[in-house]
Design a protein around this motif. Structure first.
Motif, mmCIF file in Angstrom:
data_model
loop_
_atom_site.group_PDB
_atom_site.id
_atom_site.type_symbol
_atom_site.label_atom_id
_atom_site.label_comp_id
_atom_site.label_asym_id
_atom_site.label_seq_id
_atom_site.Cartn_x
_atom_site.Cartn_y
_atom_site.Cartn_z
ATOM 1 N N GLU A 179 1.044 -1.543 0.417
ATOM 2 C CA GLU A 179 0.053 0.172 -0.028
ATOM 3 C C GLU A 179 1.047 1.409 -0.074
ATOM 4 O OE1 GLU A 179 -4.131 -1.612 1.977
ATOM 5 O OE2 GLU A 179 -2.529 -0.006 3.815
ATOM 6 N N GLN A 180 2.034 1.124 0.199
ATOM 7 C CA GLN A 180 2.656 2.818 0.627
ATOM 8 C C GLN A 180 3.217 2.625 -0.249
ATOM 9 O OE1 GLN A 180 4.245 4.674 2.387
ATOM 10 N NE2 GLN A 180 3.085 3.866 4.231
ATOM 11 N N LEU A 181 3.868 1.624 -1.217
ATOM 12 C CA LEU A 181 4.321 1.552 -2.541
ATOM 13 C C LEU A 181 3.277 1.904 -3.977
ATOM 14 C CD1 LEU A 181 6.872 0.459 -3.998
ATOM 15 C CD2 LEU A 181 5.947 -2.049 -4.973
ATOM 16 N N ALA A 182 1.663 2.243 -3.474
ATOM 17 C CA ALA A 182 1.053 2.091 -4.186
ATOM 18 C C ALA A 182 1.012 4.016 -4.445
ATOM 19 C CB ALA A 182 0.115 1.753 -3.782
ATOM 20 N N LEU A 183 1.050 3.779 -2.695
ATOM 21 C CA LEU A 183 0.772 5.517 -2.477
ATOM 22 C C LEU A 183 1.798 5.936 -3.353
ATOM 23 C CD1 LEU A 183 -0.178 6.072 1.689
ATOM 24 C CD2 LEU A 183 -1.328 6.100 -0.524
ATOM 25 N N CYS A 184 3.690 5.747 -3.464
ATOM 26 C CA CYS A 184 4.440 6.804 -4.237
ATOM 27 C C CYS A 184 4.133 6.826 -5.252
ATOM 28 C CB CYS A 184 5.761 6.004 -3.407
ATOM 29 S SG CYS A 184 6.070 6.025 -1.235
ATOM 30 N N TYR A 185 4.205 6.056 -5.670
ATOM 31 C CA TYR A 185 3.910 5.331 -7.585
ATOM 32 C C TYR A 185 2.728 6.266 -8.130
ATOM 33 C CZ TYR A 185 8.133 2.709 -8.478
ATOM 34 O OH TYR A 185 8.972 1.873 -8.999
ATOM 35 N N TYR A 186 1.773 6.094 -7.310
ATOM 36 C CA TYR A 186 0.381 7.405 -7.628
ATOM 37 C C TYR A 186 0.981 8.783 -7.515
ATOM 38 C CZ TYR A 186 -3.518 10.176 -7.008
ATOM 39 O OH TYR A 186 -4.264 11.283 -7.757
ATOM 40 N N LEU A 187 1.503 9.191 -6.591
ATOM 41 C CA LEU A 187 2.100 10.592 -6.280
ATOM 42 C C LEU A 187 3.331 10.672 -7.055
ATOM 43 C CD1 LEU A 187 2.862 10.864 -2.285
ATOM 44 C CD2 LEU A 187 0.683 12.363 -3.491
ATOM 45 N N ASP A 203 -3.759 -0.619 5.275
ATOM 46 C CA ASP A 203 -3.581 -0.178 7.014
ATOM 47 C C ASP A 203 -2.594 1.041 7.409
ATOM 48 O OD1 ASP A 203 -4.155 -2.887 7.356
ATOM 49 O OD2 ASP A 203 -1.888 -3.524 5.469
ATOM 50 N N PHE A 204 -2.755 1.569 5.810
ATOM 51 C CA PHE A 204 -2.502 3.306 6.932
ATOM 52 C C PHE A 204 -3.173 4.620 6.624
ATOM 53 C CE2 PHE A 204 1.567 -0.016 4.995
ATOM 54 C CZ PHE A 204 2.298 0.308 5.612
ATOM 55 N N SER A 205 -4.760 4.157 6.731
ATOM 56 C CA SER A 205 -5.388 5.260 6.922
ATOM 57 C C SER A 205 -5.817 5.324 8.520
ATOM 58 C CB SER A 205 -6.922 4.705 6.193
ATOM 59 O OG SER A 205 -7.978 5.402 6.074
ATOM 60 N N SER A 206 -6.084 6.638 8.984
ATOM 61 C CA SER A 206 -6.178 7.294 10.023
ATOM 62 C C SER A 206 -7.833 8.097 9.782
ATOM 63 C CB SER A 206 -5.631 8.025 10.565
ATOM 64 O OG SER A 206 -4.779 6.956 10.878
ATOM 65 N N TYR A 207 -8.281 7.911 8.512
ATOM 66 C CA TYR A 207 -9.757 8.625 8.626
ATOM 67 C C TYR A 207 -10.630 8.593 8.742
ATOM 68 C CZ TYR A 207 -12.467 12.052 5.385
ATOM 69 O OH TYR A 207 -13.893 12.759 4.770
ATOM 70 N N GLY A 208 -11.432 9.206 9.427
ATOM 71 C CA GLY A 208 -12.626 9.356 10.411
ATOM 72 C C GLY A 208 -12.191 8.042 12.149
ATOM 73 N N GLN A 209 -11.452 7.561 12.262
ATOM 74 C CA GLN A 209 -11.141 7.732 13.655
ATOM 75 C C GLN A 209 -10.265 8.069 14.397
ATOM 76 O OE1 GLN A 209 -8.777 3.303 11.679
ATOM 77 N NE2 GLN A 209 -8.980 4.028 9.851
ATOM 78 N N HIS A 268 9.702 7.504 0.604
ATOM 79 C CA HIS A 268 8.823 7.113 0.783
ATOM 80 C C HIS A 268 8.522 5.819 2.301
ATOM 81 C CE1 HIS A 268 11.930 3.595 0.623
ATOM 82 N NE2 HIS A 268 11.096 2.920 1.272
ATOM 83 N N GLY A 269 7.574 5.560 2.673
ATOM 84 C CA GLY A 269 8.020 4.854 3.516
ATOM 85 C C GLY A 269 6.793 5.918 4.843
ATOM 86 N N ASN A 270 6.606 7.290 4.657
ATOM 87 C CA ASN A 270 5.854 8.285 5.435
ATOM 88 C C ASN A 270 4.452 8.521 5.550
ATOM 89 O OD1 ASN A 270 8.699 7.888 7.193
ATOM 90 N ND2 ASN A 270 9.557 9.722 4.970
ATOM 91 N N PHE A 271 3.940 7.402 5.040
ATOM 92 C CA PHE A 271 2.322 8.446 3.797
ATOM 93 C C PHE A 271 1.831 7.828 5.037
ATOM 94 C CE2 PHE A 271 4.778 9.198 -0.189
ATOM 95 C CZ PHE A 271 4.969 10.555 0.701
ATOM 96 N N MET A 272 0.449 8.578 5.261
ATOM 97 C CA MET A 272 -1.003 7.714 5.941
ATOM 98 C C MET A 272 -2.034 8.326 5.082
ATOM 99 S SD MET A 272 -0.350 6.500 8.481
ATOM 100 C CE MET A 272 -1.878 6.717 9.506
#
Length: 325
Positions: free
Chosen positions: A46-54, A118-124, A206-210
């Motif tokens: 999931e972190q990898l996907a976030l990085c490549y999206y950006l 695994d990397f979402s805090s949205y609404g939590q 990489h590795g620092n995203f939520m």
């Protein structure tokens, strides 16, 4: 290290540069960095996907992991594990301010089509804050019986205050969650775990995203400025937030979330977390005493929070914490 790139990645380099304190190797129209993998877990999908999206959506400072010739993201070289990441050359010609850069980052991130598991805090936030407070209370109680250092005694004296202000923040957040004055800028986006001015750096690692509400990053930047930049920090955050809102306005709901997150004493929890993993109690005591002094300035800022940003909280019917006034 050039041999690692040639042998395991098939990359020929033609020069080097230094960005964000790291040596980069220039080749194939990219800049490559070789990072010791150390004890890090395998790169999370999931972190990898976030990085490549950006990376693929024109966040040029994004450094993304690269697979070696065997299709793996870690490479054993001379007895050590390494990760190679690449980024496009840095564009230093941007006329955007810090606030505008972060707003652009959030705008791009809001287009991410999935919510990571695994990397979402949205609404939590509320449940996460309750869980953190409960866990720290239990840990402090355990440590009281085991340790008698000046640091632990000071922390024991201060902890009831931390509990009280945490409960204030949780209660405020709970009430804010019923406020329906929100708009499109309140949707989830890519944020940082702890935003520390990364948009102004030359490399985004990489590795620092939520995945979270964009207010997360705003709050952590404001927190840092007020705690560590003195009186100048108050002016800095006003300019920062004004510039941010030129690109992405804040709803009433966002203002309430921002106030709640700033009220929650993340800075104390971060210091205590370091204390759980360290025996440098003299240094920890010094940091804790310093943070307690800074908290007086922080409380004063929170007491004038909405006035500082020219938000008429009475007209907008935004409640405030009475004892901070």
């Amino acid at each position: 290290m050039k041999n690692l790139l040639i042998t395991y990645y098939g990359i020929q380099t033609e020069g080097t540069c230094f960005l964000d304190g790291a040596e980069g190797f220039i080749g194939n129209e990219y800049i490559y960095f070789i990072i010791p993998a150390g004890n890090k877990e395998a790169i999370h999908t999931e972190q990898l996907a976030l990085c490549y999206y950006l990376f693929e959506n024109n966040v040029n400072k994004m450094a993304v992991p690269v697979q070696n010739i065997n299709g793996e993201f870690t490479t054993l070289f001379m007895g050590e594990e390494y990760i190679v990441v690449k980024m496009l050359p840095v564009d230093r010609e941007s006329n955007r301010s810090h606030g505008q850069e972060l707003a652009r980052f959030h705008h791009i991130g809001s287009g991410y089509p999935y919510e990571p598991q695994d990397f979402s805090s949205y609404g939590q936030w509320k449940q996460l804050w309750i869980n953190k407070l409960t866990a720290f209370e239990q840990k402090i109680d355990q440590d009281e019986a085991l340790y008698q250092s000046p640091y632990h005694r000071k922390l024991s004296d201060l902890f009831p205050y931390i509990i009280g202000i945490s409960e204030n923040a949780i209660q405020y957040l709970q009430e804010a969650e019923y406020d329906n004055r929100f708009h499109e800028s309140d949707q989830g986006t890519i944020t940082y775990k702890r935003y520390t001015n990364q948009c102004n750096r030359d490399v985004m690692w990489h590795g620092n995203f939520m995945f979270d509400h964009p207010v997360r990053d705003l709050a952590e930047h404001i927190r840092y400025c007020i705690l560590y930049q003195g009186e100048q920090g108050k002016d800095n955050v006003v300019e920062f937030l004004q510039d941010y809102q030129k690109e992405r306005s804040l709803s009433v709901f966002s203002w309430r979330l921002l106030y709640a997150r700033l009220l929650y004493p993340v800075h104390f929890f971060d210091l205590m977390e370091k204390g759980f993993a360290s025996a440098s109690y003299d240094s920890l005591l010094s940091s804790l005493v310093d943070l307690q002094h800074k908290q007086l300035r922080y409380e004063k800022f929170m007491g004038e929070f909405f006035e500082r940003f020219d938000v008429d909280h009475k007209e907008w019917k935004i409640p405030v914490i009475d004892w901070l006034q």
